[in-house]
Design a protein around this motif. Structure first.
Motif, PDB file in Angstrom:
ATOM      1  N   THR A  37      -9.698 -77.846  95.351  1.00  0.00           N
ATOM      2  CA  THR A  37      -9.872 -79.197  95.881  1.00  0.00           C
ATOM      3  C   THR A  37      -9.634 -80.187  94.750  1.00  0.00           C
ATOM      4  O   THR A  37     -10.056 -79.957  93.621  1.00  0.00           O
ATOM      5  N   LYS A  38      -8.944 -81.253  95.071  1.00  0.00           N
ATOM      6  CA  LYS A  38      -8.647 -82.266  94.071  1.00  0.00           C
ATOM      7  C   LYS A  38      -9.939 -82.961  93.660  1.00  0.00           C
ATOM      8  O   LYS A  38     -10.751 -83.334  94.512  1.00  0.00           O
ATOM      9  N   ARG A  39     -10.118 -83.094  92.347  1.00  0.00           N
ATOM     10  CA  ARG A  39     -11.316 -83.758  91.851  1.00  0.00           C
ATOM     11  C   ARG A  39     -11.242 -85.251  92.131  1.00  0.00           C
ATOM     12  O   ARG A  39     -10.196 -85.868  91.986  1.00  0.00           O
ATOM     13  N   GLN A  40     -12.371 -85.790  92.509  1.00  0.00           N
ATOM     14  CA  GLN A  40     -12.440 -87.222  92.743  1.00  0.00           C
ATOM     15  C   GLN A  40     -12.669 -87.922  91.412  1.00  0.00           C
ATOM     16  O   GLN A  40     -13.423 -87.452  90.571  1.00  0.00           O
ATOM     17  N   LYS A  41     -12.005 -89.036  91.229  1.00  0.00           N
ATOM     18  CA  LYS A  41     -12.103 -89.791  89.987  1.00  0.00           C
ATOM     19  C   LYS A  41     -12.730 -91.153  90.250  1.00  0.00           C
ATOM     20  O   LYS A  41     -12.624 -91.695  91.341  1.00  0.00           O
ATOM     21  N   VAL A  42     -13.385 -91.678  89.222  1.00  0.00           N
ATOM     22  CA  VAL A  42     -14.022 -92.983  89.289  1.00  0.00           C
ATOM     23  C   VAL A  42     -13.523 -93.805  88.110  1.00  0.00           C
ATOM     24  O   VAL A  42     -13.470 -93.308  86.984  1.00  0.00           O
ATOM     25  N   PRO A  69     -10.301 -84.596  77.461  1.00  0.00           N
ATOM     26  CA  PRO A  69      -9.995 -85.972  77.890  1.00  0.00           C
ATOM     27  C   PRO A  69      -9.087 -86.673  76.888  1.00  0.00           C
ATOM     28  O   PRO A  69      -9.002 -86.289  75.723  1.00  0.00           O
ATOM     29  N   HIS A  70      -8.419 -87.700  77.366  1.00  0.00           N
ATOM     30  CA  HIS A  70      -7.591 -88.539  76.508  1.00  0.00           C
ATOM     31  C   HIS A  70      -8.430 -89.757  76.136  1.00  0.00           C
ATOM     32  O   HIS A  70      -8.605 -90.663  76.952  1.00  0.00           O
ATOM     33  N   ILE A  71      -8.951 -89.743  74.914  1.00  0.00           N
ATOM     34  CA  ILE A  71      -9.767 -90.844  74.414  1.00  0.00           C
ATOM     35  C   ILE A  71      -8.902 -91.618  73.418  1.00  0.00           C
ATOM     36  O   ILE A  71      -8.468 -91.056  72.410  1.00  0.00           O
ATOM     37  N   TYR A  72      -8.656 -92.880  73.708  1.00  0.00           N
ATOM     38  CA  TYR A  72      -7.812 -93.701  72.858  1.00  0.00           C
ATOM     39  C   TYR A  72      -8.649 -94.747  72.125  1.00  0.00           C
ATOM     40  O   TYR A  72      -9.469 -95.435  72.739  1.00  0.00           O
ATOM     41  N   TRP A  73      -8.425 -94.839  70.829  1.00  0.00           N
ATOM     42  CA  TRP A  73      -9.029 -95.874  70.002  1.00  0.00           C
ATOM     43  C   TRP A  73      -7.981 -96.974  69.878  1.00  0.00           C
ATOM     44  O   TRP A  73      -6.911 -96.760  69.324  1.00  0.00           O
ATOM     45  N   VAL A  74      -8.268 -98.157  70.412  1.00  0.00           N
ATOM     46  CA  VAL A  74      -7.357 -99.285  70.329  1.00  0.00           C
ATOM     47  C   VAL A  74      -7.820-100.136  69.152  1.00  0.00           C
ATOM     48  O   VAL A  74      -8.897-100.738  69.201  1.00  0.00           O
ATOM     49  N   VAL A 105     -17.426-102.118  69.131  1.00  0.00           N
ATOM     50  CA  VAL A 105     -16.602-101.974  70.335  1.00  0.00           C
ATOM     51  C   VAL A 105     -16.595-103.285  71.108  1.00  0.00           C
ATOM     52  O   VAL A 105     -17.637-103.869  71.383  1.00  0.00           O
ATOM     53  N   LYS A 106     -15.381-103.700  71.468  1.00  0.00           N
ATOM     54  CA  LYS A 106     -15.179-104.946  72.209  1.00  0.00           C
ATOM     55  C   LYS A 106     -15.142-104.690  73.713  1.00  0.00           C
ATOM     56  O   LYS A 106     -15.719-105.442  74.492  1.00  0.00           O
ATOM     57  N   ASN A 107     -14.429-103.638  74.128  1.00  0.00           N
ATOM     58  CA  ASN A 107     -14.221-103.376  75.549  1.00  0.00           C
ATOM     59  C   ASN A 107     -13.979-101.881  75.758  1.00  0.00           C
ATOM     60  O   ASN A 107     -13.432-101.209  74.890  1.00  0.00           O
ATOM     61  N   VAL A 108     -14.371-101.399  76.923  1.00  0.00           N
ATOM     62  CA  VAL A 108     -14.163 -99.997  77.281  1.00  0.00           C
ATOM     63  C   VAL A 108     -13.610 -99.933  78.702  1.00  0.00           C
ATOM     64  O   VAL A 108     -14.108-100.615  79.597  1.00  0.00           O
ATOM     65  N   CYS A 109     -12.567 -99.131  78.884  1.00  0.00           N
ATOM     66  CA  CYS A 109     -12.029 -98.829  80.211  1.00  0.00           C
ATOM     67  C   CYS A 109     -12.058 -97.313  80.358  1.00  0.00           C
ATOM     68  O   CYS A 109     -11.653 -96.599  79.448  1.00  0.00           O
ATOM     69  N   LEU A 110     -12.532 -96.845  81.499  1.00  0.00           N
ATOM     70  CA  LEU A 110     -12.800 -95.427  81.659  1.00  0.00           C
ATOM     71  C   LEU A 110     -12.368 -94.918  83.022  1.00  0.00           C
ATOM     72  O   LEU A 110     -12.577 -95.589  84.034  1.00  0.00           O
ATOM     73  N   GLN A 111     -11.770 -93.735  83.028  1.00  0.00           N
ATOM     74  CA  GLN A 111     -11.558 -92.986  84.259  1.00  0.00           C
ATOM     75  C   GLN A 111     -12.306 -91.675  84.063  1.00  0.00           C
ATOM     76  O   GLN A 111     -12.104 -90.980  83.062  1.00  0.00           O
ATOM     77  N   ALA A 112     -13.181 -91.340  84.999  1.00  0.00           N
ATOM     78  CA  ALA A 112     -14.018 -90.148  84.861  1.00  0.00           C
ATOM     79  C   ALA A 112     -13.902 -89.272  86.097  1.00  0.00           C
ATOM     80  O   ALA A 112     -13.688 -89.759  87.208  1.00  0.00           O
ATOM     81  N   ASN A 113     -14.064 -87.964  85.871  1.00  0.00           N
ATOM     82  CA  ASN A 113     -14.091 -86.992  86.963  1.00  0.00           C
ATOM     83  C   ASN A 113     -15.522 -86.825  87.455  1.00  0.00           C
ATOM     84  O   ASN A 113     -16.459 -86.794  86.653  1.00  0.00           O
ATOM     85  N   PRO A 146     -27.177 -79.291  93.904  1.00  0.00           N
ATOM     86  CA  PRO A 146     -26.058 -79.557  94.820  1.00  0.00           C
ATOM     87  C   PRO A 146     -26.178 -80.959  95.427  1.00  0.00           C
ATOM     88  O   PRO A 146     -27.258 -81.399  95.787  1.00  0.00           O
ATOM     89  N   GLY A 147     -25.043 -81.636  95.498  1.00  0.00           N
ATOM     90  CA  GLY A 147     -25.033 -82.993  96.045  1.00  0.00           C
ATOM     91  C   GLY A 147     -25.181 -84.059  94.980  1.00  0.00           C
ATOM     92  O   GLY A 147     -24.964 -85.236  95.251  1.00  0.00           O
ATOM     93  N   GLU A 148     -25.575 -83.673  93.765  1.00  0.00           N
ATOM     94  CA  GLU A 148     -25.654 -84.615  92.650  1.00  0.00           C
ATOM     95  C   GLU A 148     -24.458 -84.389  91.744  1.00  0.00           C
ATOM     96  O   GLU A 148     -24.048 -83.262  91.521  1.00  0.00           O
ATOM     97  N   TYR A 149     -23.926 -85.494  91.215  1.00  0.00           N
ATOM     98  CA  TYR A 149     -22.714 -85.420  90.402  1.00  0.00           C
ATOM     99  C   TYR A 149     -22.918 -86.060  89.040  1.00  0.00           C
ATOM    100  O   TYR A 149     -23.680 -87.022  88.907  1.00  0.00           O
ATOM    101  N   SER A 150     -22.219 -85.502  88.056  1.00  0.00           N
ATOM    102  CA  SER A 150     -22.153 -86.078  86.711  1.00  0.00           C
ATOM    103  C   SER A 150     -20.751 -86.604  86.486  1.00  0.00           C
ATOM    104  O   SER A 150     -19.803 -86.181  87.150  1.00  0.00           O
ATOM    105  N   LEU A 151     -20.618 -87.514  85.525  1.00  0.00           N
ATOM    106  CA  LEU A 151     -19.316 -88.049  85.176  1.00  0.00           C
ATOM    107  C   LEU A 151     -18.833 -87.411  83.873  1.00  0.00           C
ATOM    108  O   LEU A 151     -19.584 -87.322  82.903  1.00  0.00           O
ATOM    109  N   TYR A 152     -17.586 -86.963  83.883  1.00  0.00           N
ATOM    110  CA  TYR A 152     -16.937 -86.399  82.701  1.00  0.00           C
ATOM    111  C   TYR A 152     -15.694 -87.233  82.414  1.00  0.00           C
ATOM    112  O   TYR A 152     -14.860 -87.420  83.302  1.00  0.00           O
ATOM    113  N   ALA A 153     -15.587 -87.701  81.183  1.00  0.00           N
ATOM    114  CA  ALA A 153     -14.460 -88.565  80.803  1.00  0.00           C
ATOM    115  C   ALA A 153     -13.139 -87.845  81.019  1.00  0.00           C
ATOM    116  O   ALA A 153     -12.988 -86.670  80.702  1.00  0.00           O
TER     117      ALA A 153
END
Length: 170
Positions: free
Chosen positions: A3-8, A90-95, A117-125, A133-140
């Motif tokens: 199943t495709k992982r949902q991203k946030v 994960p792909h973690i970029y330092w700008v 740190v000035k700003n952070v943009c994140l996509q997590a699985n 079961p039914g509880e989720y964690s976020l992984y970068a």
């Protein structure tokens, strides 16, 4: 069955509390060696969306030893795990302040613990917890961490020295 992982996506936010990109137990309040950061949830709508997905959204509490001039407003945040030793890290970029995008690896990611740190943009699985079961964690999955130079009054003055000096004939 796969199943495709949902991203946030959590865009234009910041970290709260001490970051632990390095996985150093001394940087963690509870002595954990997990690489983890706490990311502020910028909007109530996003916080509600995460709650609906089964992610535990946390909020700050007032310090009973402090007196506040204004009414205390809690900050919503969520912990995000960073699994660098994964098959697909994960792909973690330092700008940098110059706008350069540097991909961090397992050896260089710990430097992010020591920058402003000035700003952070994140996509997590979203990953379901094994014991809950039914509880989720976020992984970068993808994270951009923009370095802040605004607090450095000399950054612009000495930026010229970052580039190689032109050759001067004698």
């Amino acid at each position: 069955m796969y199943t495709k992982r949902q991203k946030v996506n959590i865009d234009d936010t910041r970290f709260i509390f001490t970051t632990n990109f390095s996985g150093d137990p001394e940087r963690d309040r509870f002595g954990s060696d997990q690489r983890r950061v706490n990311v502020v949830i910028p909007t109530e709508e996003l916080a509600q969306h995460l709650l609906d997905l089964g992610v535990k959204v946390k909020q700050t509490k007032p310090n009973p030893e402090c007196t506040y001039d204004e009414p205390f407003v809690p900050t919503l945040y969520v912990p995000v795990n960073i699994k660098m030793d994964s098959k697909w890290p994960p792909h973690i970029y330092w700008v940098t302040t110059a706008g350069k995008r540097l991909l961090c690896n397992e050896d260089t990611i710990s430097q992010l613990d020591f920058i402003r740190v000035k700003n952070v943009c994140l996509q997590a699985n979203l990953v379901e917890k094994r014991n809950f079961p039914g509880e989720y964690s976020l992984y970068a999955d993808v994270m951009y961490v923009e370095q802040d130079a605004d607090a450095d009054p000399y950054a612009e003055r000495y930026a010229q020295y970052a580039e190689p000096a032109p050759e001067v004939p004698f």
